[in-house]
Structures are given as C-alpha cells and as structure tokens.
Scaffold this motif. Structure first.
Motif, mmCIF file in Angstrom:
data_model
loop_
_atom_site.group_PDB
_atom_site.id
_atom_site.type_symbol
_atom_site.label_atom_id
_atom_site.label_comp_id
_atom_site.label_asym_id
_atom_site.label_seq_id
_atom_site.Cartn_x
_atom_site.Cartn_y
_atom_site.Cartn_z
ATOM 1 N N LYS A 37 -18.256 89.425 -4.736
ATOM 2 C CA LYS A 37 -18.994 88.536 -4.084
ATOM 3 C C LYS A 37 -20.714 88.577 -4.690
ATOM 4 N N ARG A 40 -20.555 86.801 -7.939
ATOM 5 C CA ARG A 40 -20.405 85.481 -7.950
ATOM 6 C C ARG A 40 -21.798 84.677 -7.379
ATOM 7 N N ASN A 41 -22.490 85.568 -6.428
ATOM 8 C CA ASN A 41 -23.702 85.245 -5.936
ATOM 9 C C ASN A 41 -24.733 85.044 -7.221
ATOM 10 N N LYS A 43 -23.969 84.618 -10.326
ATOM 11 C CA LYS A 43 -23.691 83.517 -11.224
ATOM 12 C C LYS A 43 -24.223 82.298 -10.843
ATOM 13 N N LYS A 44 -23.781 82.121 -9.550
ATOM 14 C CA LYS A 44 -24.466 80.692 -8.833
ATOM 15 C C LYS A 44 -25.951 80.750 -8.835
ATOM 16 N N GLN A 45 -26.678 81.718 -8.772
ATOM 17 C CA GLN A 45 -27.996 81.632 -8.965
ATOM 18 C C GLN A 45 -28.510 81.641 -10.301
#
Length: 183
Positions: A37, A40-41, A43-45
C-alpha cells in the motif's frame, strides 16, 4: 506531505538507487500488504517508479540498480531489527553501506573476484567494524585485513526471492574452519 514510511522509502531510493521490491518491503518492517500500500501510494504520487518490469523500484523508471549496493542491503537486512530506519546510508568507497547498531558503526564492503587489494583503502576507526562480502568464502584465505574487527559474509542466491546470507568469523576463516560459520 509524505507519511513517515513513505519518507523512508524515498530517502532509501535516493541514497542507494533502484532496489528490489523485496528489499524495500523488508526494510519497512511492515506486513507485506501494508508495504504494498505504501509503495502503491508513492507510485500514484509519482514519487517512485517500477524499474525492470517492477522487480526493482527506483525514483525514476530509468534508474540502474547497483549490484554491489544490492548485495550490501541483503547483508544489512540481517540486522534490520536492530537498526533505525534512518541509521544506514552509503559509505565511502570501497565500502558500500554504513549502519549503526547499538552505538557501533559497521561498514559493508562488497568485493568481487580479484579485488582483495581494495581493503588497503579502508580507514579503520575506533568503534567501527567491517563486514566483508565475498562471492565465496575461500577468497578470504591470505587476505590482508584492516586493523579492525572483521566479519565475512556470502550471499547465496538459490532461485529464491530472498538469498541466504551466511556469516563467518575472522577466526573461522584464518583457522581453515569454514564449517564453523556463524549466522
């Protein structure tokens, strides 16, 4: 604003370059789902990116993993329960990594075949110990060691996601007792 664990990941990747996802997960010392998680966060940012189809993670998709550093991090991970997340960082050549464990400094030096002479470049200090990582322990015979406590290690990839790390004491190597390894 990044969360504490996210800050750790960004700092580690900025220090060491691209690392295997498995190493980052282990360095976080969190359950796999939590570590996933966090990644993932990030990468999203767009703070981190997959490298080599996602086996490695770096700050940029073009980051090049450094194999010596990766070997040094595998050794570090054997001590990670005793090392603060911010108490390890790149060391001065020829060492790859420095970490603090219980007020003692450790430098991890990764040597390849024929590089034993690089040990002459080390600058031993009080309260500093060396972990010398070799492709095979027989390379340690006859090696001129720095005037500081030394431990030897081998990192053995057997097709598993995480390699085996075996430690050998300086005495075991000098006494030809390779079977008397520790770790």
């Amino acid at each position: 604003m990044l969360l504490q664990d996210e800050q750790y990941v960004v700092k580690w990747l900025s220090q060491y370059g691209a690392l295997p996802k498995t190493q980052i997960t282990r360095m976080l010392q969190k359950p796999a789902q939590t570590a996933d998680k966090i990644l993932r966060n990030l990468k999203k940012q767009m703070r981190i990116a997959d490298v080599s189809s996602g086996y490695y993670i770096g700050l940029d998709a073009m980051d090049k993993p450094d194999q010596r550093t990766i070997l040094a991090v595998w050794v570090l991970l054997k001590f990670i329960d005793y090392v603060d997340p911010m108490a390890h960082y790149p060391a001065v050549y020829p060492s790859q990594l420095f970490f603090l464990k219980e007020n003692t400094g450790y430098e991890i030096v990764v040597l390849y075949e024929g590089e034993q002479n690089l040990l002459k470049l080390l600058q031993p200090q009080e309260d500093l110990k060396y972990i010398i990582v070799l492709p095979r322990i027989s390379m340690a015979y006859g090696m001129r060691l720095p005037h500081a406590p030394c431990l030897f290690a081998t990192v053995d990839f057997q097709g598993d996601e995480e390699p085996g790390v075996t430690f050998y004491s300086e005495e075991a190597v000098s006494d030809d007792e390779i079977s008397g390894h520790v770790g």
